[in-house]
Design a protein around this motif. Structure first.
Motif, short mmCIF file in Angstrom:
data_model
loop_
_atom_site.label_atom_id
_atom_site.label_comp_id
_atom_site.label_asym_id
_atom_site.label_seq_id
_atom_site.Cartn_x
_atom_site.Cartn_y
_atom_site.Cartn_z
N VAL A 1 3.50 2.30 2.27
CA VAL A 1 2.15 2.38 1.21
C VAL A 1 0.93 2.40 2.29
CG1 VAL A 1 0.74 1.66 -0.45
CG2 VAL A 1 3.19 1.38 -0.55
N TYR A 2 0.13 3.28 2.11
CA TYR A 2 -1.19 3.41 2.90
C TYR A 2 -2.29 2.81 2.19
CZ TYR A 2 -4.92 4.95 5.94
OH TYR A 2 -6.31 5.00 6.90
N GLN B 1 0.25 0.19 -6.70
CA GLN B 1 -1.42 0.93 -7.04
C GLN B 1 -2.36 0.27 -5.83
OE1 GLN B 1 -3.35 -0.61 -10.65
NE2 GLN B 1 -3.32 1.40 -11.23
N ILE B 2 -3.17 1.32 -5.48
CA ILE B 2 -4.40 0.95 -4.46
C ILE B 2 -5.68 0.78 -5.25
CG2 ILE B 2 -5.59 1.90 -2.60
CD1 ILE B 2 -2.61 1.69 -2.35
N VAL C 1 9.18 11.02 4.95
CA VAL C 1 7.86 11.38 5.46
C VAL C 1 7.08 11.37 4.36
CG1 VAL C 1 6.82 13.47 6.49
CG2 VAL C 1 9.23 13.35 6.77
N GLY C 2 5.80 11.00 4.99
CA GLY C 2 4.63 10.98 4.20
C GLY C 2 3.15 11.14 4.74
N PHE C 3 2.26 11.51 4.22
CA PHE C 3 0.85 11.73 4.70
C PHE C 3 0.12 10.52 4.40
CE2 PHE C 3 2.56 15.95 4.24
CZ PHE C 3 2.39 16.42 5.41
N PHE C 4 -1.05 10.22 5.16
CA PHE C 4 -2.01 9.12 5.02
C PHE C 4 -3.14 9.47 5.58
CE2 PHE C 4 0.19 8.05 9.03
CZ PHE C 4 -0.99 7.59 9.62
N GLY C 5 -4.01 8.43 5.51
CA GLY C 5 -5.44 8.53 6.08
C GLY C 5 -6.17 9.72 4.98
N PRO D 1 -3.64 -2.81 -1.34
CA PRO D 1 -2.40 -2.34 -2.12
C PRO D 1 -1.91 -3.49 -3.19
CG PRO D 1 -1.77 -3.08 -0.03
CD PRO D 1 -3.21 -3.09 -0.04
N MET D 2 -1.60 -3.11 -4.09
CA MET D 2 -0.83 -3.94 -5.19
C MET D 2 0.78 -3.42 -5.22
SD MET D 2 -3.89 -3.60 -8.36
CE MET D 2 -2.71 -4.77 -9.36
N LEU D 3 1.24 -4.61 -4.73
CA LEU D 3 2.79 -4.16 -4.59
C LEU D 3 3.41 -5.06 -5.72
CD1 LEU D 3 2.83 -4.07 -0.80
CD2 LEU D 3 2.37 -2.56 -2.14
N LEU D 4 4.20 -4.25 -6.43
CA LEU D 4 4.97 -4.82 -7.53
C LEU D 4 6.61 -4.85 -7.13
CD1 LEU D 4 4.76 -6.36 -10.19
CD2 LEU D 4 5.27 -4.12 -11.27
#
Length: 370
Positions: free
Chosen positions: A220-221, A260-261, A171-175, A266-269
């Motif tokens: 990732v948001y 990292q945003i 589960v995760g929150f966004f916005g 997003p920067m996705l490694l």
């Protein structure tokens, strides 16, 4: 004569203005406002061990000794402790911790004070903390209930129908913190099928989408998109679960290790899946950011990698490698003398102020990155 005097004064003003601009640029560079850093690398050995759930908590460090949750600063000094009992687990944002053991649930603020503590009517599976709410998954593994509480523990929403015959994965929150996503899998299907639901807290289900049989392990948001990472591909969805057909990238064989945003993007490694599973060390990295898809070859085998301040950091047994995301090569930085002859064997996480938590077997060091 007047013209000559005027020209001299103008020349002096130009020189003074240039000097003032130069001084401002120097001050900004010293303060790091231009993206640079004048910090010296340093390290502190922490009193916790690598097996004690060592976790970044904003610019602090959490660990759990089997009975008590401790909070340390980046130098290893104790800030507070909180008894959560045996067999407890926890998760956190930068400002709040949710800890649970059986049916007991605690919310703890960054100063170590309880904002909520209660015994629920059923077992807590896990909880996730957002900026406005906490999502708590309770009940049996199959057909659980999702409870949403505010940061003081008041119940504001509850959802069960969407998870009948399902096992909750995450589960995760966004916005703005008012939306959340869930991933779950139907255990009675003929093939595994991961489902993503999106919700507006205390209002409605905004979207349901089948993600297929490949395991989804990272969401990732950034901007207005949910970047959904599975063992096969990276896909982009909006808050209704509508896919962006131009945003799909094949990532089979790569595992997301950090993100990292930056500026709403997003920067996705990623690191090679095979290297992490079989060898425990990595020699390559892949960065996805917008239309950028770059591969990096590390100078030496590393035990982990991370993003901080738009830079890539990779951690070898006796060295830290650093590179800007647009750089052609890595810079090697020797570990500080505080680490001594210790060989780095693991990367545990990054504090928000650029302090990396590194393990040497069971010892833990907080290393301030340059």
């Amino acid at each position: 004569m007047q013209l000559s005097k005027y020209m001299d004064q103008k020349r002096q003003w130009i020189i003074l203005a240039a000097v003032a601009i130069l001084i401002v640029l120097i001050v900004l560079a010293v303060l790091g406002a231009l993206g640079g850093s004048n910090r010296q690398i340093s390290a502190s050995r922490l009193r916790c061990t690598a097996t004690q759930s060592v976790t970044p908590f904003g610019d602090s460090i959490l660990y759990y000794d089997g009975m008590t949750l401790f909070c340390l600063d980046a130098r290893g000094n104790e800030k507070w402790s909180y008894a959560v009992g045996s067999s407890a687990s926890f998760s956190c944002s930068d400002n709040l911790i949710a800890a649970w053991s059986g049916s007991q649930l605690h919310f703890i603020d960054r100063n170590g004070h309880s904002t909520y503590h209660d015994i629920l009517s059923d077992t807590v599976q896990f909880a996730r903390v957002g900026t406005k709410y906490v999502a708590v998954v309770v009940g049996n593994d199959v057909s659980p209930s999702l409870q949403i509480k505010d940061l003081q523990g008041t119940s504001v929403d509850n959802e069960t129908s969407k998870f009948a015959d399902m096992i909750m994965l995450d589960v995760g929150f966004f916005g703005d913190g008012e939306y959340l996503w869930t991933t779950s899998v139907d255990i009675y299907g003929t093939a595994p099928d991961v489902t993503m639901n999106t919700f507006l807290v205390n209002m409605r289900n905004t979207g349901t989408v089948s993600l297929g049989e490949n395991l989804t392990y990272g969401i990732v948001y950034a901007g207005t998109k949910l970047y959904v990472v599975s063992t096969r591909q990276l896909r982009q969805y909006d808050y209704r679960g509508t896919i962006d057909p131009a945003g799909t990238v094949l990532v089979y064989g790569w595992q997301l290790v950090d993100h990292q945003i930056s500026g709403g993007n997003p920067m996705l490694l990623f690191a090679p899946n095979r290297q992490m599973d079989d060898q425990g060390t990595i020699n390559e990295l892949r960065l996805l950011s917008g239309k950028v898809d770059r591969r990096f070859t590390l100078p030496n085998s590393c035990v982990g990698a991370s993003l901080y301040n738009r830079r890539i950091y990779a951690f070898a047994h006796d060295m830290i490698y650093r590179a800007d995301v647009s750089a052609q090569r890595f810079t090697a930085v020797a570990l500080p003398s505080t680490v001594g002859n210790a060989s780095i064997t693991g990367y545990l996480g990054m504090l928000k102020n650029g302090v990396a938590l590194l393990a040497s077997d069971n010892e833990v060091y907080a290393v301030t990155l340059p």
